[in-house]
Scaffold this motif. Structure first.
Motif, PDB file in Angstrom:
ATOM      1  N   ASN A 141      79.964 -52.279  57.379  1.00  8.23           N
ATOM      2  CA  ASN A 141      79.725 -52.479  55.956  1.00  8.23           C
ATOM      3  C   ASN A 141      78.244 -52.729  55.709  1.00  8.23           C
ATOM      4  O   ASN A 141      77.660 -52.193  54.750  1.00  8.23           O
ATOM      5  N   ARG A 142      77.621 -53.489  56.586  1.00  9.63           N
ATOM      6  CA  ARG A 142      76.182 -53.742  56.431  1.00  9.63           C
ATOM      7  C   ARG A 142      75.388 -52.455  56.643  1.00  9.63           C
ATOM      8  O   ARG A 142      74.370 -52.230  55.971  1.00  9.63           O
ATOM      9  N   LEU A 143      75.852 -51.609  57.561  1.00 12.81           N
ATOM     10  CA  LEU A 143      75.179 -50.320  57.758  1.00 12.81           C
ATOM     11  C   LEU A 143      75.243 -49.482  56.492  1.00 12.81           C
ATOM     12  O   LEU A 143      74.234 -48.900  56.062  1.00 12.81           O
ATOM     13  N   VAL A 144      76.423 -49.418  55.875  1.00 11.83           N
ATOM     14  CA  VAL A 144      76.569 -48.674  54.621  1.00 11.83           C
ATOM     15  C   VAL A 144      75.604 -49.222  53.579  1.00 11.83           C
ATOM     16  O   VAL A 144      74.987 -48.465  52.804  1.00 11.83           O
ATOM     17  N   GLY A 145      75.432 -50.540  53.582  1.00  8.62           N
ATOM     18  CA  GLY A 145      74.581 -51.170  52.583  1.00  8.62           C
ATOM     19  C   GLY A 145      73.112 -50.825  52.707  1.00  8.62           C
ATOM     20  O   GLY A 145      72.396 -50.816  51.703  1.00  8.62           O
ATOM     21  N   VAL A 146      72.639 -50.546  53.919  1.00  8.68           N
ATOM     22  CA  VAL A 146      71.213 -50.264  54.088  1.00  8.68           C
ATOM     23  C   VAL A 146      70.893 -48.775  54.021  1.00  8.68           C
ATOM     24  O   VAL A 146      69.712 -48.394  54.000  1.00  8.68           O
ATOM     25  N   PRO A 176      75.990 -43.292  51.882  1.00 10.38           N
ATOM     26  CA  PRO A 176      77.003 -42.670  52.742  1.00 10.38           C
ATOM     27  C   PRO A 176      78.395 -43.032  52.257  1.00 10.38           C
ATOM     28  O   PRO A 176      78.605 -44.095  51.660  1.00 10.38           O
ATOM     29  N   ARG A 177      79.340 -42.155  52.516  1.00 10.84           N
ATOM     30  CA  ARG A 177      80.717 -42.385  52.087  1.00 10.84           C
ATOM     31  C   ARG A 177      81.534 -42.872  53.281  1.00 10.84           C
ATOM     32  O   ARG A 177      81.801 -42.111  54.207  1.00 10.84           O
ATOM     33  N   PRO A 178      81.946 -44.157  53.265  1.00  9.68           N
ATOM     34  CA  PRO A 178      82.683 -44.718  54.401  1.00  9.68           C
ATOM     35  C   PRO A 178      84.187 -44.637  54.204  1.00  9.68           C
ATOM     36  O   PRO A 178      84.682 -44.553  53.065  1.00  9.68           O
ATOM     37  N   ILE A 179      84.944 -44.679  55.301  1.00 14.42           N
ATOM     38  CA  ILE A 179      86.401 -44.752  55.233  1.00 14.42           C
ATOM     39  C   ILE A 179      86.927 -45.384  56.519  1.00 14.42           C
ATOM     40  O   ILE A 179      86.385 -45.150  57.605  1.00 14.42           O
ATOM     41  N   ALA A 180      87.971 -46.190  56.372  1.00  9.86           N
ATOM     42  CA  ALA A 180      88.684 -46.750  57.518  1.00  9.86           C
ATOM     43  C   ALA A 180      90.031 -46.043  57.630  1.00  9.86           C
ATOM     44  O   ALA A 180      90.816 -46.043  56.680  1.00  9.86           O
ATOM     45  N   PHE A 181      90.288 -45.429  58.774  1.00 11.78           N
ATOM     46  CA  PHE A 181      91.573 -44.769  59.005  1.00 11.78           C
ATOM     47  C   PHE A 181      92.549 -45.794  59.581  1.00 11.78           C
ATOM     48  O   PHE A 181      93.012 -45.695  60.716  1.00 11.78           O
ATOM     49  N   THR A 182      92.852 -46.805  58.770  1.00 10.12           N
ATOM     50  CA  THR A 182      93.649 -47.949  59.216  1.00 10.12           C
ATOM     51  C   THR A 182      94.596 -48.396  58.113  1.00 10.12           C
ATOM     52  O   THR A 182      94.388 -48.102  56.939  1.00 10.12           O
ATOM     53  N   ASP A 183      95.628 -49.157  58.494  1.00 15.32           N
ATOM     54  CA  ASP A 183      96.591 -49.673  57.524  1.00 15.32           C
ATOM     55  C   ASP A 183      95.943 -50.653  56.547  1.00 15.32           C
ATOM     56  O   ASP A 183      96.242 -50.655  55.360  1.00 15.32           O
ATOM     57  N   ALA A 184      95.119 -51.541  57.084  1.00 10.91           N
ATOM     58  CA  ALA A 184      94.418 -52.533  56.271  1.00 10.91           C
ATOM     59  C   ALA A 184      92.932 -52.424  56.571  1.00 10.91           C
ATOM     60  O   ALA A 184      92.528 -51.913  57.622  1.00 10.91           O
ATOM     61  N   LEU A 185      92.102 -52.905  55.665  1.00  8.86           N
ATOM     62  CA  LEU A 185      90.666 -52.831  55.871  1.00  8.86           C
ATOM     63  C   LEU A 185      90.283 -53.682  57.076  1.00  8.86           C
ATOM     64  O   LEU A 185      90.539 -54.882  57.107  1.00  8.86           O
ATOM     65  N   PRO A 186      89.670 -53.092  58.092  1.00 13.35           N
ATOM     66  CA  PRO A 186      89.304 -53.855  59.295  1.00 13.35           C
ATOM     67  C   PRO A 186      88.091 -54.740  59.041  1.00 13.35           C
ATOM     68  O   PRO A 186      87.314 -54.512  58.103  1.00 13.35           O
ATOM     69  N   ILE A 187      87.911 -55.725  59.898  1.00 10.87           N
ATOM     70  CA  ILE A 187      86.792 -56.660  59.763  1.00 10.87           C
ATOM     71  C   ILE A 187      85.460 -55.926  59.747  1.00 10.87           C
ATOM     72  O   ILE A 187      84.546 -56.281  59.003  1.00 10.87           O
ATOM     73  N   VAL A 188      85.331 -54.873  60.545  1.00  8.49           N
ATOM     74  CA  VAL A 188      84.055 -54.177  60.666  1.00  8.49           C
ATOM     75  C   VAL A 188      83.582 -53.606  59.333  1.00  8.49           C
ATOM     76  O   VAL A 188      82.388 -53.420  59.115  1.00  8.49           O
ATOM     77  N   PHE A 189      84.513 -53.369  58.388  1.00 13.17           N
ATOM     78  CA  PHE A 189      84.162 -52.810  57.089  1.00 13.17           C
ATOM     79  C   PHE A 189      84.245 -53.836  55.959  1.00 13.17           C
ATOM     80  O   PHE A 189      84.123 -53.484  54.783  1.00 13.17           O
ATOM     81  N   ARG A 190      84.454 -55.093  56.277  1.00  8.93           N
ATOM     82  CA  ARG A 190      84.437 -56.111  55.228  1.00  8.93           C
ATOM     83  C   ARG A 190      83.005 -56.348  54.765  1.00  8.93           C
ATOM     84  O   ARG A 190      82.065 -56.296  55.561  1.00  8.93           O
ATOM     85  N   GLY A 191      82.850 -56.604  53.471  1.00 11.97           N
ATOM     86  CA  GLY A 191      81.508 -56.892  52.979  1.00 11.97           C
ATOM     87  C   GLY A 191      81.322 -56.525  51.525  1.00 11.97           C
ATOM     88  O   GLY A 191      82.294 -56.342  50.777  1.00 11.97           O
ATOM     89  N   ASP A 192      80.068 -56.409  51.135  1.00 16.87           N
ATOM     90  CA  ASP A 192      79.717 -56.185  49.732  1.00 16.87           C
ATOM     91  C   ASP A 192      80.064 -54.788  49.250  1.00 16.87           C
ATOM     92  O   ASP A 192      80.306 -54.583  48.056  1.00 16.87           O
ATOM     93  N   ARG A 193      80.078 -53.814  50.142  1.00 15.29           N
ATOM     94  CA  ARG A 193      80.329 -52.435  49.742  1.00 15.29           C
ATOM     95  C   ARG A 193      81.825 -52.143  49.748  1.00 15.29           C
ATOM     96  O   ARG A 193      82.554 -52.544  50.661  1.00 15.29           O
TER      97      ARG A 193
END
Length: 393
Positions: free
Chosen positions: A139-144, A148-165
C-alpha cells in the motif's frame, strides 16, 4: 525497446538509498507478489546438491543429485539444483535468463510463528518498533508511485495492502483439493495386509494419521484461507489477464506449505504442490504476452524449514528461505545474493538456513530499479532500510 534493454543503457542521475543510480522506467512495470503461506521447504525447491551434509541431514526426503534419473535434481550450477517437478516450468525460464533464486533470504524475526512472521513481512516495518497494522508495504508503494492500479487476489484485503490507498480484492479461493490423499494409505494397507510387514505398516499408517490429525488445525490456520496450489494453477490465467490488461501491482497468497508430516521428496505431497505452483507461474509468464518483459513476479514465504528432516519425514518451522524472482526483464539464470557453504557449522542455531539477504533490503533495491525510486520515496515504503542491490533487474 523492452525494460531489459532500457536498464542496460545506463541510468539518469537519480540517487537511491543503496547509493546507486537508477533510471525512471518509461513503461509502467507490473509487479506480482506470490506469498506461500505456511513456510515452504525451500531446501526441496532449490536443492543444495553440492552439500554432502544435506544428504546426511535428510536420509529419507533429500532430492537425489543430478543424473539421468527422472526424479533427480535438475542441475543449475555446481552447488544448486532444482526440484524435478520444475522441468517443464521454472527450468525453461531459468535457462532463458528469466528466473533467479535468492537463497538465505528472509526476515530477522526469530519467533518462527506463522502469524507473527507473516504479519511482519507484509507490514515491511523495522523490527523492534511498534507495529502499525494499518500500513502494509505494498500500500505504501502504491502511495509513492504515480497512479498504479493495485489488486489483491484474495478473499479479504491482506495486511500488505492495508493503508491510505484504496485497494480492491477479488476472491480466488474455491478450487483444488488437499495435498494429502488418505486413500493412498488404504491402498498401501491393502498391499501389505497378508505379508510379514502387515502389522508394521498398519501401525505406521495409524501413527501418521494420528499426527496429521494433531497437526491439521495448525497447518490449516497457517494458510489463512489462502488459495490451494491447485486453485492457483487453475486461476493463473485469470490472474495474468487482469494484471496484463487492468492492474499493475498484484498480490496472491497460496496455502498448504506447513509440511510437518510426510512431505515427500522427488515425489509426494510437497512435490505435487511445487508442480502445481510451477505450472501456474508458467501460465502467468505465457499469458502476460508482450507485457511479460515489463513484469516481475516475486515468490516468498514467511520462513524456511529445518535443514534436517524430523521423525515424521517432514520438516519443522525454520528461519532463512529462498525467494524466487521471475520476469522478462529479470537478470536471471543464476542463484543470487550472499551465500554460505551448507555445513553443520553454518546452520543458524544448528537447525536452519541463516538469513544473509534481509528481505526488506532486497525488495527495496528491486523496487528502486523497477520504479526509479529515490531515497525519500524508498524510505516511505521501507522505513530505515539499507537497500541491497542484487542486480535482479
Amino acid at each position: 525497446m523492452n525494460r531489459r534493454q532500457l536498464l542496460k543503457l545506463g541510468a539518469l542521475p537519480l540517487a537511491t538509498a543503496c547509493g546507486q543510480l537508477f533510471a525512471l522506467p518509461r513503461v509502467p512495470a507490473k509487479l506480482l507478489v506470490v506469498f506461500l503461506r505456511g513456510g515452504y521447504d525451500a531446501t526441496s525447491l532449490l536443492v543444495p546438491v553440492g552439500s554432502p551434509f544435506y544428504y546426511e541431514a535428510r536420509p529419507n526426503i533429500a532430492i537425489p543429485r543430478p543424473s539421468a534419473d527422472a526424479g533427480a535434481a535438475l542441475p543449475l550450477d555446481a552447488d544448486w539444483g532444482l526440484h524435478p517437478s520444475q522441468r517443464d516450468t521454472l527450468l525453461p525460464l531459468f535457462a532463458q535468463g528469466q528466473a533467479a533464486f535468492v537463497p538465505f533470504c528472509g526476515t530477522d524475526d526469530l519467533t518462527r510463528s506463522h502469524f507473527e512472521t507473516q504479519d511482519g513481512i507484509e507490514l515491511g516495518q523495522p523490527l523492534g518498533g511498534r507495529r502499525d497494522f494499518r500500513s502494509g508495504f505494498l500500500n505504501r508503494l502504491v502511495g509513492v508511485l504515480d497512479g498504479p492500479r493495485p489488486i489483491a487476489f484474495t478473499d479479504a484485503l491482506p495486511i500488505v495492502f492495508r493503508g491510505d490507498r484504496d485497494v480492491p480484492n477479488m476472491a480466488m479461493r474455491s478450487l483444488g483439493k488437499s495435498g494429502v490423499d488418505r486413500r493412498q494409505g488404504e491402498i498401501i494397507d491393502a498391499m501389505y495386509r497378508r505379508t510379514a510387514l502387515a502389522s508394521q505398516v498398519t501401525e505406521g499408517l495409524g501413527l501418521r494419521e494420528e499426527v496429521l490429525q494433531a497437526m491439521a488445525p495448525e497447518m490449516e490456520a497457517a494458510s489463512r484461507g489462502a488459495i490451494t496450489t491447485k486453485g492457483f494453477e487453475l486461476e493463473a490465467q485469470r490472474i495474468a489477464t487482469l494484471l496484463r490488461d487492468r492492474f499493475d501491482i498484484g498480490f496472491v497468497d497460496v496455502g498448504g506449505w506447513d509440511t510437518h508430516v510426510g512431505q515427500g521428496g522427488a515425489t509426494g505431497p510437497l512435490a505435487s504442490r511445487l508442480d502445481e505452483l510451477g505450472r501456474g507461474l508458467a501460465v502467468i509468464a505465457r499469458e502476460m504476452g508482450p507485457r511479460w518483459s515489463d513484469t516481475v513476479v516475486v515468490v516468498l514465504s514467511e520462513f524456511g524449514r529445518t535443514f534436517r528432516e524430523n521423525g515424521n519425514r517432514g520438516t519443522d518451522h525454520g528461519h532463512g528461505s529462498v525467494y524466487w524472482v521471475l520476469g522478462g526483464s529479470v537478470r536471471g539464470g543464476r542463484v543470487a545474493g550472499d551465500q554460505v557453504a551448507l555445513t553443520q557449522a553454518n546452520l543458524f542455531q544448528n537447525r536452519d538456513y541463516p538469513v544473509q539477504n534481509e528481505y526488506r533490503a532486497v525488495f527495496a533495491a528491486l523496487l528502486a530499479r523497477m520504479y526509479g525510486l529515490d531515497a525519500t520515496r524508498l524510505d516511505r515504503v521501507f522505513p530505515g532500510v539499507q537497500a541491497k542491490d542484487l542486480g535482479l533487474v
